[in-house]
Design a protein around this motif. Structure first.
Motif, mmCIF file in Angstrom:
data_model
loop_
_atom_site.group_PDB
_atom_site.id
_atom_site.type_symbol
_atom_site.label_atom_id
_atom_site.label_comp_id
_atom_site.label_asym_id
_atom_site.label_seq_id
_atom_site.Cartn_x
_atom_site.Cartn_y
_atom_site.Cartn_z
ATOM 1 N N ASP A 4 0.831 -1.211 0.000
ATOM 2 C CA ASP A 4 0.000 0.000 0.000
ATOM 3 C C ASP A 4 0.865 1.260 0.000
ATOM 4 O O ASP A 4 0.590 2.219 -0.713
ATOM 5 N N PHE A 5 1.913 1.253 0.808
ATOM 6 C CA PHE A 5 2.816 2.400 0.875
ATOM 7 C C PHE A 5 3.480 2.649 -0.478
ATOM 8 O O PHE A 5 3.510 3.776 -0.975
ATOM 9 N N ILE A 6 4.020 1.579 -1.064
ATOM 10 C CA ILE A 6 4.698 1.708 -2.360
ATOM 11 C C ILE A 6 3.716 2.164 -3.426
ATOM 12 O O ILE A 6 4.008 3.060 -4.216
ATOM 13 N N SER A 7 2.541 1.565 -3.449
ATOM 14 C CA SER A 7 1.525 1.943 -4.423
ATOM 15 C C SER A 7 1.149 3.413 -4.289
ATOM 16 O O SER A 7 1.049 4.138 -5.282
ATOM 17 N N HIS A 8 0.959 3.875 -3.075
ATOM 18 C CA HIS A 8 0.547 5.253 -2.825
ATOM 19 C C HIS A 8 1.649 6.250 -3.197
ATOM 20 O O HIS A 8 1.388 7.284 -3.803
ATOM 21 N N HIS A 9 2.901 5.939 -2.826
ATOM 22 C CA HIS A 9 3.992 6.895 -3.016
ATOM 23 C C HIS A 9 4.716 6.761 -4.357
ATOM 24 O O HIS A 9 5.247 7.763 -4.862
ATOM 25 N N LEU A 10 4.753 5.568 -4.917
ATOM 26 C CA LEU A 10 5.504 5.355 -6.158
ATOM 27 C C LEU A 10 4.625 4.961 -7.332
ATOM 28 O O LEU A 10 5.015 5.123 -8.479
ATOM 29 N N GLY A 11 3.500 4.366 -7.032
ATOM 30 C CA GLY A 11 2.593 3.936 -8.090
ATOM 31 C C GLY A 11 2.486 2.423 -8.183
ATOM 32 O O GLY A 11 3.370 1.691 -7.737
ATOM 33 N N ASP A 12 1.381 1.973 -8.768
ATOM 34 C CA ASP A 12 1.110 0.531 -8.891
ATOM 35 C C ASP A 12 2.148 -0.201 -9.726
ATOM 36 O O ASP A 12 2.366 -1.393 -9.548
ATOM 37 N N ARG A 13 2.784 0.494 -10.650
ATOM 38 C CA ARG A 13 3.721 -0.195 -11.544
ATOM 39 C C ARG A 13 4.894 -0.810 -10.787
ATOM 40 O O ARG A 13 5.583 -1.679 -11.302
ATOM 41 N N PHE A 14 5.115 -0.374 -9.550
ATOM 42 C CA PHE A 14 6.206 -0.920 -8.761
ATOM 43 C C PHE A 14 5.803 -2.145 -7.950
ATOM 44 O O PHE A 14 6.655 -2.780 -7.330
ATOM 45 N N ILE A 15 4.523 -2.496 -7.944
ATOM 46 C CA ILE A 15 4.098 -3.677 -7.186
ATOM 47 C C ILE A 15 3.412 -4.720 -8.062
ATOM 48 O O ILE A 15 3.260 -5.857 -7.651
ATOM 49 N N LYS A 16 2.992 -4.334 -9.260
ATOM 50 C CA LYS A 16 2.317 -5.288 -10.144
ATOM 51 C C LYS A 16 3.311 -5.796 -11.177
ATOM 52 O O LYS A 16 3.967 -5.005 -11.855
ATOM 53 N N PRO A 17 3.426 -7.123 -11.312
ATOM 54 C CA PRO A 17 4.357 -7.648 -12.310
ATOM 55 C C PRO A 17 3.860 -7.325 -13.720
ATOM 56 O O PRO A 17 2.653 -7.275 -13.966
ATOM 57 N N PRO A 18 4.782 -7.096 -14.648
ATOM 58 C CA PRO A 18 4.353 -6.827 -16.020
ATOM 59 C C PRO A 18 3.764 -8.092 -16.631
ATOM 60 O O PRO A 18 4.101 -9.210 -16.210
ATOM 61 N N PRO A 19 2.891 -7.951 -17.618
ATOM 62 C CA PRO A 19 2.361 -9.147 -18.274
ATOM 63 C C PRO A 19 3.487 -9.898 -18.974
ATOM 64 O O PRO A 19 4.424 -9.286 -19.493
ATOM 65 N N PHE A 20 3.396 -11.207 -18.952
ATOM 66 C CA PHE A 20 4.428 -12.031 -19.573
ATOM 67 C C PHE A 20 4.299 -11.979 -21.086
ATOM 68 O O PHE A 20 3.210 -12.084 -21.631
ATOM 69 N N ASP A 21 5.424 -11.841 -21.762
ATOM 70 C CA ASP A 21 5.446 -11.793 -23.214
ATOM 71 C C ASP A 21 6.464 -12.818 -23.719
ATOM 72 O O ASP A 21 7.677 -12.596 -23.633
ATOM 73 N N LEU A 22 5.975 -13.934 -24.215
ATOM 74 C CA LEU A 22 6.839 -15.016 -24.662
ATOM 75 C C LEU A 22 7.743 -14.580 -25.808
ATOM 76 O O LEU A 22 8.915 -14.952 -25.863
ATOM 77 N N ALA A 23 7.244 -13.770 -26.723
ATOM 78 C CA ALA A 23 8.050 -13.327 -27.860
ATOM 79 C C ALA A 23 9.263 -12.516 -27.383
ATOM 80 O O ALA A 23 10.380 -12.692 -27.899
ATOM 81 N N THR A 24 9.075 -11.657 -26.414
ATOM 82 C CA THR A 24 10.190 -10.866 -25.887
ATOM 83 C C THR A 24 11.200 -11.767 -25.191
ATOM 84 O O THR A 24 12.412 -11.608 -25.377
ATOM 85 N N SER A 25 10.718 -12.714 -24.417
ATOM 86 C CA SER A 25 11.625 -13.652 -23.749
ATOM 87 C C SER A 25 12.399 -14.467 -24.770
ATOM 88 O O SER A 25 13.599 -14.705 -24.609
ATOM 89 N N TYR A 26 11.731 -14.886 -25.810
ATOM 90 C CA TYR A 26 12.383 -15.670 -26.870
ATOM 91 C C TYR A 26 13.518 -14.867 -27.504
ATOM 92 O O TYR A 26 14.599 -15.396 -27.765
ATOM 93 N N ARG A 27 13.289 -13.588 -27.754
ATOM 94 C CA ARG A 27 14.334 -12.747 -28.363
ATOM 95 C C ARG A 27 15.558 -12.638 -27.456
ATOM 96 O O ARG A 27 16.666 -12.420 -27.945
ATOM 97 N N ASP A 28 15.375 -12.792 -26.161
ATOM 98 C CA ASP A 28 16.498 -12.732 -25.223
ATOM 99 C C ASP A 28 17.243 -14.058 -25.112
ATOM 100 O O ASP A 28 18.301 -14.116 -24.491
ATOM 101 N N SER A 29 16.713 -15.118 -25.690
ATOM 102 C CA SER A 29 17.353 -16.429 -25.592
ATOM 103 C C SER A 29 18.320 -16.628 -26.758
ATOM 104 O O SER A 29 18.314 -15.867 -27.724
ATOM 105 N N THR A 30 19.151 -17.653 -26.640
ATOM 106 C CA THR A 30 20.058 -18.052 -27.704
ATOM 107 C C THR A 30 20.050 -19.575 -27.753
ATOM 108 O O THR A 30 19.513 -20.222 -26.847
ATOM 109 N N PRO A 31 20.666 -20.173 -28.771
ATOM 110 C CA PRO A 31 20.729 -21.642 -28.795
ATOM 111 C C PRO A 31 21.419 -22.248 -27.577
ATOM 112 O O PRO A 31 21.176 -23.393 -27.237
ATOM 113 N N ILE A 32 22.274 -21.476 -26.915
ATOM 114 C CA ILE A 32 22.938 -22.017 -25.722
ATOM 115 C C ILE A 32 22.401 -21.400 -24.433
ATOM 116 O O ILE A 32 22.890 -21.710 -23.350
ATOM 117 N N THR A 33 21.409 -20.538 -24.550
ATOM 118 C CA THR A 33 20.749 -19.939 -23.388
ATOM 119 C C THR A 33 19.258 -20.206 -23.495
ATOM 120 O O THR A 33 18.521 -19.437 -24.108
#
Length: 93
Positions: A4-33
């Motif tokens: 509640d404190f963080i939400s009030h003083h900093l905003g909800d974006r600091f307590i709610k996880p971002p939606p998962f995006d498989l395409a973005t995660s895939y771009r961060d991977s490699t054949p050995i990662t």
């Protein structure tokens, strides 16, 4: 109370996880990662994974296995095959 404190003083974006995006995660991977997902109870990425594979033209080059008693050797074979052929493997617990 802390959320509640963080939400009030900093905003909800600091307590709610971002939606998962498989395409973005895939771009961060490699054949050995590979992508590794640690999921909460009840989460099941299987359908999203299949849809993404179809989008990437990998729909026919997929394998999945639910890990459990006696599945270790089969999982090892699938991983080896995936490394050799480039197919995607999903290990589920």
């Amino acid at each position: 109370a802390v959320q509640d404190f963080i939400s009030h003083h900093l905003g909800d974006r600091f307590i709610k996880p971002p939606p998962f995006d498989l395409a973005t995660s895939y771009r961060d991977s490699t054949p050995i990662t590979p992508l590794i997902f640690v999921l909460s109870a009840g989460a099941d990425p299987f359908e999203e994974w299949k849809k993404f594979a179809d989008t990437m033209k990998m729909g026919k080059r997929l394998a999945d296995i639910s890990l459990g008693q006696g599945q270790g050797p089969r999982a090892e074979r699938l991983l080896r095959e995936g490394m050799e052929t480039g197919m995607w493997v999903l290990l589920q617990n």
